[in-house]
Write an enzyme that holds these catalytic residues in place. Structure first.
Site, PDB file in Angstrom:
ATOM      1  CB  SER A  73      -0.928   0.006   1.211  1.00  0.00           C
ATOM      2  OG  SER A  73      -0.200  -0.171   2.417  1.00  0.00           O
ATOM      3  CG  ASP A 235      -5.217   4.397   7.283  1.00  0.00           C
ATOM      4  OD1 ASP A 235      -4.388   5.325   7.485  1.00  0.00           O
ATOM      5  OD2 ASP A 235      -4.939   3.357   6.676  1.00  0.00           O
ATOM      6  CG  HIS A 238      -1.684   3.177   4.985  1.00  0.00           C
ATOM      7  ND1 HIS A 238      -2.773   2.518   5.507  1.00  0.00           N
ATOM      8  CD2 HIS A 238      -0.962   2.234   4.305  1.00  0.00           C
ATOM      9  CE1 HIS A 238      -2.729   1.242   5.167  1.00  0.00           C
ATOM     10  NE2 HIS A 238      -1.644   1.030   4.443  1.00  0.00           N
TER      11      HIS A 238
END
Length: 343
Positions: A73, A235, A238
């Site tokens: 990610s 979130d 990240h």
């Protein structure tokens, strides 16, 4: 501090199938896994549609250079809505500005990927090999309890496959999971230790396979802990756009050297450096402990190896920012045609 000899034992074990070696005890790793899962539940899931980032960035003379982003990610730029803020787009624009040539970028990174998923990503680019591949991977390996020897084996194999295709490889090693707010003490210190140990193992595997690494580690730890609202994304797990930009800045000089846009040990304007030659085990451990370092293979007196293994150059990159590029040309049919954006 993680010992160079132990890092060498773990990576050596991969060559002989000894994947049972672990960085931390089974009980400790289990607790870390549960804490990380708790952190995921605490921050919740962020709905995200990846922005379109594949295309040609910048302009200039000559055929476009080609860049492929691979990994997890972090490589995908998770939670960003502006494609131009993703690490791949920043790197492509920075390379174009330095090379005075356009750069064609393709991102095949997968959110949640571990090192064992990298072969699938290699398959996606096998027919169109790139000039350089930048790989960000490692955090999910720690969270999902992959054995470090297995992680090293997959990453090393990926590096060998890519270099055999004529693609230079630059790996941003495992980031510091100890910066995640929802991983509490004392497991935060264990998360930091596991992250650094995996980063050292990754470095040995990649350099032995012909690539180079840049230690992300705790590169942003102080800023993440001091300014979590700015450096973390929505979130709380990240990075934010600013966090991703810092990571891209750390990797850009090494990617340019890999592309031969700059001589070895030369730097982008605004970046300084110091360097030394060490056995790969020591270089890997020092890089893991001191973020922002580049490690690549070298020769001493015409030889790749000494009594303590492969020789490596350890480059300490000092601060800088991604050079402002010309941006990327707009996608055909994009309502924002004429504004910066990939095509």
């Amino acid at each position: 501090m993680f010992r160079a000899a132990r890092a060498r034992r773990i990576t050596t074990a991969t060559a002989f199938g000894g994947g049972g070696l672990t960085l931390l005890g089974a009980g400790t790793v289990g607790l870390l896994y549960l804490q990380a899962r708790f952190a995921h539940r605490a921050v919740g899931r962020t709905d995200w549609t990846a922005p379109w980032v594949d295309g040609v960035y910048g302009s200039g003379d000559g055929a476009p250079l080609s860049l492929v982003m691979m990994g997890d990610s972090t490589a995908a730029g998770f939670a960003l809505t502006d494609g131009l803020q993703t690490p791949g787009s920043l790197l492509a624009s920075g390379m174009s500005a330095i090379a005075d040539r356009p750069v064609r970028m393709r991102n095949v990174a997968v959110v949640g990927a571990t090192s064992e998923r990298l072969p699938e990503q290699v398959d996606r680019v096998r027919g169109t090999p790139a000039d350089v591949a930048v790989i960000f991977v490692g955090a999910n390996d720690v969270i999902r309890r992959l054995r470090p020897a297995d992680s090293a084996r997959h990453l090393g194999a990926t590096t060998r496959q890519l270099t055999a295709m004529g693609t230079a490889v630059v790996v941003g090693t495992c980031p510091d999971l100890g910066t995640v707010e929802h991983i509490g003490w004392p497991l935060r210190s264990l998360a930091r230790r596991a992250s650094r140990q995996l980063a050292a193992v990754q470095t040995i595997a990649v350099v032995e396979a012909g690539g180079r690494t840049v230690s992300l580690g705790a590169l942003l730890a102080d800023e993440f802990q001091t300014h979590p609202d700015v450096m973390f994304g929505p979130d709380r797990f990240h990075p934010s756009a600013r966090g991703y930009a810092h990571a891209a800045s750390a990797v850009l000089p090494s990617a340019c050297v890999a592309l031969r846009l700059l001589p070895e040990l030369e730097t982008v304007p605004g970046f300084g450096h110091d360097e030394e030659v060490l056995p790969i085990g020591r270089a890997a451990v020092e890089a893991a402990e001191d973020p922002g370092m580049e490690v690549s293979g070298t020769r001493v007196a015409g030889r790749e190896r000494g009594s303590r293994g492969r020789w490596a150059t350890l480059v300490r990159r000092r601060s800088g920012t991604v050079p402002a590029g010309r941006g990327a040309e707009a996608t055909s049919g994009d309502p924002g045609a004429g504004s910066p954006g990939p095509k």
